[in-house]
Design an enzyme around this catalytic site. Sequence first.
Site, mmCIF file in Angstrom:
data_model
loop_
_atom_site.group_PDB
_atom_site.id
_atom_site.type_symbol
_atom_site.label_atom_id
_atom_site.label_comp_id
_atom_site.label_asym_id
_atom_site.label_seq_id
_atom_site.Cartn_x
_atom_site.Cartn_y
_atom_site.Cartn_z
ATOM 1 N N GLU A 1 -4.811 2.360 -17.132
ATOM 2 C CA GLU A 1 -6.044 1.713 -16.678
ATOM 3 C C GLU A 1 -6.898 1.115 -17.794
ATOM 4 O O GLU A 1 -8.007 1.582 -18.059
ATOM 5 C CB GLU A 1 -6.875 2.705 -15.851
ATOM 6 C CG GLU A 1 -6.114 3.298 -14.676
ATOM 7 C CD GLU A 1 -6.998 4.152 -13.756
ATOM 8 O OE1 GLU A 1 -8.115 4.508 -14.161
ATOM 9 O OE2 GLU A 1 -6.556 4.443 -12.637
ATOM 10 N N GLU B 1 -0.563 6.474 -9.108
ATOM 11 C CA GLU B 1 -1.607 7.418 -8.681
ATOM 12 C C GLU B 1 -2.068 7.029 -7.291
ATOM 13 O O GLU B 1 -2.314 5.855 -7.006
ATOM 14 C CB GLU B 1 -2.856 7.365 -9.587
ATOM 15 C CG GLU B 1 -2.687 8.007 -10.924
ATOM 16 C CD GLU B 1 -3.985 7.980 -11.754
ATOM 17 O OE1 GLU B 1 -5.092 7.900 -11.186
ATOM 18 O OE2 GLU B 1 -3.858 8.028 -12.984
HETATM 19 C C1 FCB Z 1 -8.019 7.394 -12.150
HETATM 20 C C2 FCB Z 1 -7.610 8.121 -13.410
HETATM 21 C C3 FCB Z 1 -7.229 9.560 -13.191
HETATM 22 C C4 FCB Z 1 -8.111 10.226 -12.166
HETATM 23 C C5 FCB Z 1 -8.231 9.390 -10.913
HETATM 24 C C6 FCB Z 1 -9.061 10.008 -9.829
HETATM 25 O O1 FCB Z 1 -8.848 6.336 -12.506
HETATM 26 O O2 FCB Z 1 -6.514 7.479 -14.003
HETATM 27 O O3 FCB Z 1 -7.263 10.203 -14.435
HETATM 28 O O4 FCB Z 1 -9.322 10.537 -12.728
HETATM 29 O O5 FCB Z 1 -8.739 8.123 -11.227
#
Ligand code: FCB
Length: 457
Positions: free
Chosen positions: A173, A353
């Site tokens: 990110e 994620e």
């Molecule tokens: C993302 C992050 C991860 C976590 C999630 C909820 O932005 O990569 O570390 O905090 O959000």
Amino acid sequence: MLESIPQIHSTAFPEGFIWGVATSAYQIEGAAAEDGRGASIWDTFCRLPGAIADGSNGDVACEHYRRWATDLELIASLGVNAYRFSVAWPRVQPLGEGAWNAKGMAFYDRLVDGLLERGIGAHLTLNHWDLPQALQDKGGWASRDTVHRFVEYACGVAQRLGDRVVSITTHNEPFVQSILGHESGIFAPGVRDRGVAMQAAHHLLLSHGMAVQALRTLGIRSDLGIVLNLAPIQAASGAAEDRARAHLEDGRLVRWYMDPLFKAAYPEDVLAFLGQDAPRIEHGDMAIVATPIDFLGVNYYSRAVFSASGPQDPHDSGAEITDMGWEVYPEGLTELLVRLHRDYAIPALYVTENGAAFKDQLVNGRVHDTARMRYIANHIAAVGKALHQGVPLRGFMVWSLLDNFEWASGYAKRFGIVHVDYQTQRRTLKDSALWYQNFLSSQPDKSVAPDGLRAAA
Ligand code: FCB
């Protein structure tokens, strides 16, 4: 509420699909001062009064550094074939340059071997935000020198672990690291300057491309890629001003990263918007940023809706809202993946994620987190729909294995499918974990890597 959990047809997912859980070093490891670990920008940031909602930090977190072996058993018990974790740069190279810390490196060596022994593919992220403080003191990501330090770090880690990991992600990110870290300043290192933020963003992308080139030169055979946080940005109405604002926000979140990575150019509209805050770019940089990669990782949580005056409050949408205040919007994941595949030539995609924070209650050894279970199931179904529309998706990873240190929100926001009691460090599988376990048991052949990783496995 079980009837509202979608039945997902196992035929939706091909053989060899990657199913995982994800974590990151600072959020779970603890042991901040053990075995020669150096300080990171998050250690420093957490000490600023008011920076973290509950005044906490990652000093202890989930004690994963000590409990890694039992945590591996936990991961194996879920039936996943992938674990996404990050290496803490200051643990393996405390000052971000020069000397390596043998004990820190040995920790990840054991972890990777432990995954391999259990038939779980290791998916390693090099930078999940915990830049060594010593490099921040020299300018951090705003400084071009950090690009070269990162390449050396990437080579050091890959030479030690690259023979046993399925994939290596350079950065997690870059939008969050640059914009939340350097423009709004709500994340480490807490800078508030748009020009600095955009320079940091450029250096993150540049270091990504340089690292990929360096790892290829070293002969590293793991798949190489980067992870972006992306979302569909929608206009609140058909009015021209609302649509223009939504387009600009899409430019800042999505195209600012996707265009250079896959088209070797920053989007013109965002450059025009930035004016003198646009980054300094040296001759040849863009070609380096666009070095071919093996995969793109997408972190997806929600959408954003913009009117000309700014973001709409998701509470007004009437939709379900998570404990982070994020709207539950699974169809956005299909929409996003299909759009990425349409607009860019991406060889392979992972959802690296996806998950949700809800207020959980541990009662008699159970956590009935129906909302999280429904969230994950609906998003997996959304991934299935994207697959059917031809998106080259290779895997899906839940955020997160464990409840953990949720950055500026501290420990109050729980994303785990496994509950952590921070007093005792006891882990308890929530209903969402039991659901995932059951779902995975219905999946066809789960090999460790798409083409059988490679050298080692
Ligand atoms: C993302 C992050 C991860 C976590 C999630 C909820 O932005 O990569 O570390 O905090 O959000």
